[in-house]
Scaffold this motif. Structure first.
Motif, PDB file in Angstrom:
ATOM      1  N   PRO A 180      27.107  72.958 112.341  1.00 48.95           N
ATOM      2  CA  PRO A 180      27.482  73.756 111.159  1.00 48.95           C
ATOM      3  C   PRO A 180      26.370  74.751 110.834  1.00 48.95           C
ATOM      4  O   PRO A 180      25.215  74.527 111.205  1.00 48.95           O
ATOM      5  N   PRO A 181      26.708  75.841 110.130  1.00 47.83           N
ATOM      6  CA  PRO A 181      25.668  76.811 109.745  1.00 47.83           C
ATOM      7  C   PRO A 181      24.599  76.147 108.867  1.00 47.83           C
ATOM      8  O   PRO A 181      24.881  75.167 108.188  1.00 47.83           O
ATOM      9  N   GLU A 182      23.406  76.708 108.920  1.00 47.97           N
ATOM     10  CA  GLU A 182      22.327  76.175 108.074  1.00 47.97           C
ATOM     11  C   GLU A 182      21.676  77.328 107.312  1.00 47.97           C
ATOM     12  O   GLU A 182      21.772  78.488 107.719  1.00 47.97           O
ATOM     13  N   CYS A 183      21.015  77.005 106.208  1.00 47.82           N
ATOM     14  CA  CYS A 183      20.240  78.013 105.473  1.00 47.82           C
ATOM     15  C   CYS A 183      19.040  77.295 104.853  1.00 47.82           C
ATOM     16  O   CYS A 183      18.859  76.106 105.083  1.00 47.82           O
ATOM     17  N   GLU A 184      18.263  78.000 104.085  1.00 45.47           N
ATOM     18  CA  GLU A 184      17.060  77.368 103.501  1.00 45.47           C
ATOM     19  C   GLU A 184      17.410  76.203 102.573  1.00 45.47           C
ATOM     20  O   GLU A 184      16.576  75.355 102.272  1.00 45.47           O
ATOM     21  N   HIS A 185      18.724  76.163 102.108  1.00 47.82           N
ATOM     22  CA  HIS A 185      19.129  75.094 101.189  1.00 47.82           C
ATOM     23  C   HIS A 185      19.661  73.854 101.920  1.00 47.82           C
ATOM     24  O   HIS A 185      19.979  72.864 101.300  1.00 47.82           O
ATOM     25  N   GLY A 186      19.765  73.967 103.222  1.00 56.56           N
ATOM     26  CA  GLY A 186      20.220  72.808 103.999  1.00 56.56           C
ATOM     27  C   GLY A 186      21.402  73.140 104.889  1.00 56.56           C
ATOM     28  O   GLY A 186      21.705  74.317 105.129  1.00 56.56           O
ATOM     29  N   THR A 187      22.064  72.068 105.370  1.00 51.55           N
ATOM     30  CA  THR A 187      23.211  72.237 106.272  1.00 51.55           C
ATOM     31  C   THR A 187      24.465  72.524 105.464  1.00 51.55           C
ATOM     32  O   THR A 187      24.732  71.853 104.466  1.00 51.55           O
ATOM     33  N   TRP A 188      25.227  73.525 105.927  1.00 46.60           N
ATOM     34  CA  TRP A 188      26.436  73.895 105.202  1.00 46.60           C
ATOM     35  C   TRP A 188      27.509  72.819 105.331  1.00 46.60           C
ATOM     36  O   TRP A 188      27.553  72.093 106.320  1.00 46.60           O
ATOM     37  N   THR A 189      28.364  72.756 104.304  1.00 43.31           N
ATOM     38  CA  THR A 189      29.388  71.701 104.302  1.00 43.31           C
ATOM     39  C   THR A 189      30.775  72.295 104.504  1.00 43.31           C
ATOM     40  O   THR A 189      31.040  73.438 104.132  1.00 43.31           O
ATOM     41  N   PHE A 190      31.644  71.477 105.068  1.00 48.50           N
ATOM     42  CA  PHE A 190      33.013  71.878 105.379  1.00 48.50           C
ATOM     43  C   PHE A 190      33.807  72.004 104.082  1.00 48.50           C
ATOM     44  O   PHE A 190      33.749  71.137 103.213  1.00 48.50           O
ATOM     45  N   ALA A 191      34.536  73.111 103.949  1.00 45.87           N
ATOM     46  CA  ALA A 191      35.285  73.347 102.705  1.00 45.87           C
ATOM     47  C   ALA A 191      36.746  73.659 102.984  1.00 45.87           C
ATOM     48  O   ALA A 191      37.371  74.433 102.270  1.00 45.87           O
TER      49      ALA A 191
ATOM     50  N   GLY B  12      25.144  76.570  96.993  1.00 46.81           N
ATOM     51  CA  GLY B  12      25.904  77.740  96.532  1.00 46.81           C
ATOM     52  C   GLY B  12      25.024  78.916  96.155  1.00 46.81           C
ATOM     53  O   GLY B  12      25.489  79.888  95.578  1.00 46.81           O
ATOM     54  N   GLU B  13      23.728  78.862  96.504  1.00 50.67           N
ATOM     55  CA  GLU B  13      22.818  79.946  96.107  1.00 50.67           C
ATOM     56  C   GLU B  13      22.844  81.137  97.058  1.00 50.67           C
ATOM     57  O   GLU B  13      22.403  82.221  96.707  1.00 50.67           O
ATOM     58  N   CYS B  14      23.350  80.865  98.314  1.00 48.28           N
ATOM     59  CA  CYS B  14      23.414  81.977  99.278  1.00 48.28           C
ATOM     60  C   CYS B  14      24.468  82.991  98.850  1.00 48.28           C
ATOM     61  O   CYS B  14      25.417  82.664  98.154  1.00 48.28           O
ATOM     62  N   LYS B  15      24.299  84.218  99.306  1.00 44.53           N
ATOM     63  CA  LYS B  15      25.299  85.241  99.042  1.00 44.53           C
ATOM     64  C   LYS B  15      25.728  85.867 100.350  1.00 44.53           C
ATOM     65  O   LYS B  15      24.866  86.456 101.015  1.00 44.53           O
ATOM     66  N   PRO B  16      26.980  85.753 100.780  1.00 43.80           N
ATOM     67  CA  PRO B  16      28.010  84.943 100.124  1.00 43.80           C
ATOM     68  C   PRO B  16      27.734  83.445 100.292  1.00 43.80           C
ATOM     69  O   PRO B  16      27.043  83.058 101.229  1.00 43.80           O
ATOM     70  N   ALA B  17      28.288  82.661  99.382  1.00 44.96           N
ATOM     71  CA  ALA B  17      28.016  81.229  99.380  1.00 44.96           C
ATOM     72  C   ALA B  17      28.867  80.479 100.405  1.00 44.96           C
ATOM     73  O   ALA B  17      28.658  79.299 100.652  1.00 44.96           O
ATOM     74  N   SER B  18      29.879  81.159 100.989  1.00 42.20           N
ATOM     75  CA  SER B  18      30.690  80.489 102.008  1.00 42.20           C
ATOM     76  C   SER B  18      31.127  81.514 103.038  1.00 42.20           C
ATOM     77  O   SER B  18      31.117  82.722 102.763  1.00 42.20           O
ATOM     78  N   ARG B  19      31.485  81.037 104.224  1.00 39.16           N
ATOM     79  CA  ARG B  19      32.088  81.955 105.192  1.00 39.16           C
ATOM     80  C   ARG B  19      33.053  81.223 106.113  1.00 39.16           C
ATOM     81  O   ARG B  19      33.016  80.004 106.230  1.00 39.16           O
ATOM     82  N   TRP B  20      33.932  82.036 106.738  1.00 38.86           N
ATOM     83  CA  TRP B  20      34.951  81.499 107.642  1.00 38.86           C
ATOM     84  C   TRP B  20      34.411  81.497 109.063  1.00 38.86           C
ATOM     85  O   TRP B  20      33.779  82.456 109.482  1.00 38.86           O
ATOM     86  N   ILE B  21      34.700  80.405 109.787  1.00 42.95           N
ATOM     87  CA  ILE B  21      34.346  80.354 111.209  1.00 42.95           C
ATOM     88  C   ILE B  21      35.630  80.224 112.007  1.00 42.95           C
ATOM     89  O   ILE B  21      36.440  79.322 111.754  1.00 42.95           O
TER      90      ILE B  21
END
Ligand SMILES: [Zn+2]
Length: 376
Positions: free
Chosen positions: A263-274, A290-299
């Motif tokens: 899964p994607p990762e960022c400085e806040h940790g591993t992204w979760t499935f939504a 949810g601090e990233c912008k955008p806070a979610s993306r499609w894969i």
């Protein structure tokens, strides 16, 4: 399946019930209508009865099935012959006739499956596909004897060498014969589609045709669970094209070693499935805080990022359902005489598999009906 409510019935009574059922009764009528002229034969009810008895009593050969019926008054009565039970020659002729009218047998199987789905609406919603070895009734050794000359003729021209994987009770290795490829309902353990092929051809080639047969019989499966041997891009596409989510563990390919499937990762940790959007063919992933912008993306969905992600509980539970296909192969082989094969040639082996599975499905349907009656 809760069988405890049903009083035990003798196999002879069960057999008579199958022959009297509308689904199998129609096969008998349709075969009677095709009856070729000239040879006065045994009643077709008796012939269909012999074929089902062979599987229900786990008998590998017609000769022994005939012997059993001869000795067993209740069975003779069940198949409804007032005279002599059919000879094994009559059984061979009947098998030839059934091969010639395989469309009637297919239609009978489809009727039984249809009724089973009426009884169990969840039947066929989640499938598990796998293949299993059917060693030939023939010798596949390459040499006539140790260090001897090479064998020139193989007694079964349709059989070939294949590989089977290890199961708990035996090692894996090579074998000579056929493979049965099957789609089994993960919730009821019952087969919905199957196909016998020579052992040498790879199992991943039959996913599309099994799902197509299942669909033609009215089973549009939400999910299809397969083992790692099926982990290739083509199988994912074949499942998705038929609107069934593939549930397959990953092989260690180059991309997987590189971690492309994570899964994607960022400085806040591993992204979760939504959640996934089937029509869009993509899954949504979200930054854990949810601090990233955008806070979610499609894969976009592919083998590395399936619509039911491997990280989810749903995936794990669906993959556990794959056990159904191994259990069912075991039952068909050991309790319903799918093995040992005592016929040669792929058309005969196919008929044998069809009759074995029809007997099994017919009995399952009879039990469903008995349960409903007892509960009422
Ligand atoms: Zn973030």
């Amino acid at each position: 399946m809760d069988g405890t409510k049903v009083p035990p019935r003798s196999a002879a009574v069960e057999l008579a019930g199958l022959l009297d059922s509308p689904e199998i009764g129609r096969l008998i009528t349709e075969l009677e209508e095709t009856r070729w002229t000239g040879r006065p034969g045994y009643p077709l009810r008796a012939m269909v009865g012999m074929a089902l008895a062979k599987s229900m009593y786990s008998i590998p050969t017609w000769t022994r099935a005939v012997a059993l019926v001869h000795e067993h008054a209740a069975l003779r009565e069940a198949i409804g012959g007032s005279g002599e039970p059919p000879s094994h020659w009559a059984c061979y002729r009947f098998a030839r006739k059934l091969r010639a009218y395989s469309d009637l047998l297919d239609a009978c199987i489809a009727r039984v499956l249809d009724r089973l789905r009426d009884e169990r609406p969840e039947f066929g919603r989640d499938l598990a596909i796998d293949a299993s070895d059917l060693p030939a009734y023939a010798n596949g050794q390459r040499y006539l004897s140790k260090n001897g000359p090479e064998r020139k003729r193989f007694p079964d021209p349709d059989a070939s060498w294949g590989h089977r994987s290890a199961v708990s009770t035996r090692k894996g290795g090579g074998f000579y014969g056929f493979k049965v490829h099957a789609a089994i309902c993960a919730r009821t353990d019952l087969p919905v589609a199957w196909q016998v092929e020579t052992a040498g051809s790879h199992e991943s080639n039959y996913v599309a045709s099994l799902l197509d047969v299942a669909r033609s019989r009215g089973f549009a499966a939400d999910t299809t669970a397969l083992d790692m041997g099926y982990d290739n891009n083509r199988v994912y596409a074949e499942c998705e094209d038929r609107d069934s989510r593939p549930i397959i563990p990953l092989r260690e390919t180059v991309g997987v070693k590189r971690g492309d499937h994570r899964p994607p990762e960022c400085e806040h940790g591993t992204w979760t499935f939504a959640g996934s959007d089937h029509s869009r063919g993509a899954s949504k992933w979200r930054c854990p805080t949810g601090e990233c912008k955008p806070a979610s993306r499609w894969i976009k969905a592919d083998r590395l990022h399936p619509l039911v992600p491997r990280e989810t509980k749903r995936w794990k539970s669906l993959y556990r359902g794959r056990g159904s296909v191994e259990r069912e192969f075991g039952r068909l082989k050991n309790e319903w005489a799918l093995l040992p094969l005592r016929v040669r040639g792929i058309e005969r082996v196919r008929l044998h598999a069809d009759l074995t599975i029809l007997a099994k499905l017919g009995c399952a349907l009879a039990r469903e009906r008995a349960t409903v009656t007892c509960a009422a």
